[in-house]
Design a protein around this motif. Sequence first.
Motif, PDB file in Angstrom:
ATOM      1  N   ALA A 240      -7.496   9.555  32.771  1.00 45.27           N
ATOM      2  CA  ALA A 240      -6.042   9.634  32.916  1.00 45.27           C
ATOM      3  C   ALA A 240      -5.404   8.825  31.798  1.00 45.27           C
ATOM      4  O   ALA A 240      -5.955   7.817  31.359  1.00 45.27           O
ATOM      5  CB  ALA A 240      -5.601   9.093  34.275  1.00 45.27           C
ATOM      6  N   ASP A 241      -4.241   9.297  31.342  1.00 50.29           N
ATOM      7  CA  ASP A 241      -3.546   8.589  30.270  1.00 50.29           C
ATOM      8  C   ASP A 241      -3.039   7.224  30.733  1.00 50.29           C
ATOM      9  O   ASP A 241      -3.099   6.248  29.997  1.00 50.29           O
ATOM     10  CB  ASP A 241      -2.357   9.415  29.755  1.00 50.29           C
ATOM     11  CG  ASP A 241      -2.810  10.721  29.116  1.00 50.29           C
ATOM     12  OD1 ASP A 241      -3.944  10.769  28.595  1.00 50.29           O
ATOM     13  OD2 ASP A 241      -2.029  11.685  29.154  1.00 50.29           O
TER      14      ASP A 241
ATOM     15  N   ASN B 154      -5.371   4.832  29.219  1.00 50.37           N
ATOM     16  CA  ASN B 154      -6.619   5.536  28.881  1.00 50.37           C
ATOM     17  C   ASN B 154      -7.754   5.181  29.847  1.00 50.37           C
ATOM     18  O   ASN B 154      -8.820   4.701  29.438  1.00 50.37           O
ATOM     19  CB  ASN B 154      -7.031   5.255  27.433  1.00 50.37           C
ATOM     20  CG  ASN B 154      -5.951   5.672  26.464  1.00 50.37           C
ATOM     21  OD1 ASN B 154      -5.362   6.747  26.614  1.00 50.37           O
ATOM     22  ND2 ASN B 154      -5.659   4.833  25.489  1.00 50.37           N
TER      23      ASN B 154
ATOM     24  N   CYS C 278      -0.468   7.784  38.807  1.00 50.11           N
ATOM     25  CA  CYS C 278      -1.254   8.265  37.679  1.00 50.11           C
ATOM     26  C   CYS C 278      -0.477   9.328  36.911  1.00 50.11           C
ATOM     27  O   CYS C 278       0.142  10.206  37.512  1.00 50.11           O
ATOM     28  CB  CYS C 278      -2.563   8.874  38.164  1.00 50.11           C
ATOM     29  SG  CYS C 278      -3.593   7.757  39.111  1.00 50.11           S
TER      30      CYS C 278
ATOM     31  N   THR D 117      -1.054  11.920  33.437  1.00 46.30           N
ATOM     32  CA  THR D 117      -1.895  12.416  32.357  1.00 46.30           C
ATOM     33  C   THR D 117      -1.395  13.791  31.921  1.00 46.30           C
ATOM     34  O   THR D 117      -0.850  14.540  32.739  1.00 46.30           O
ATOM     35  CB  THR D 117      -3.385  12.442  32.766  1.00 46.30           C
ATOM     36  OG1 THR D 117      -4.191  12.566  31.621  1.00 46.30           O
ATOM     37  CG2 THR D 117      -3.685  13.501  33.774  1.00 46.30           C
TER      38      THR D 117
END
Length: 131
Positions: free
Chosen positions: A41-42, A53, A73, A75
């Motif tokens: 996940a970003d 990251n 979260c 992403t």
Amino acid sequence: KFQFMKKVLLLLSVIFCPSSCSTMFCGSKKRVVLESNIPAADKVTIDGHSYLNVTFPFNVKIKRGFSETIVKCDTKGYQPLETIIDKKFNSVTILNVAVGGIIGLGIDAATGAMMKPEYSSYSLEFVPENK
């Protein structure tokens, strides 16, 4: 005067050290594992603290206490995800009644050690964005 302070310190340590079992044995945070249906996940935000990251499985320490923990979260390519980690009673706290009585119970309540995350592992299910 030094001898008096030494005795006071000894007395305080005898009173408070064995009386907060949950705090001593469990600490004020609990390690949990966040698993996911995607590899990374970003950005993962837990109670306002952001991790960038993140790769899964992700090991993180969650604060004990009476309030729930919110995991957010984000992403690319997936809808934003929010999971709530509820807390449950930490059974180690029961030792305080036998060992330290109400003082230990108070210490564990103040530090949040009398509660813990409900599970040790959480599954995060990301949903792809509609294009």
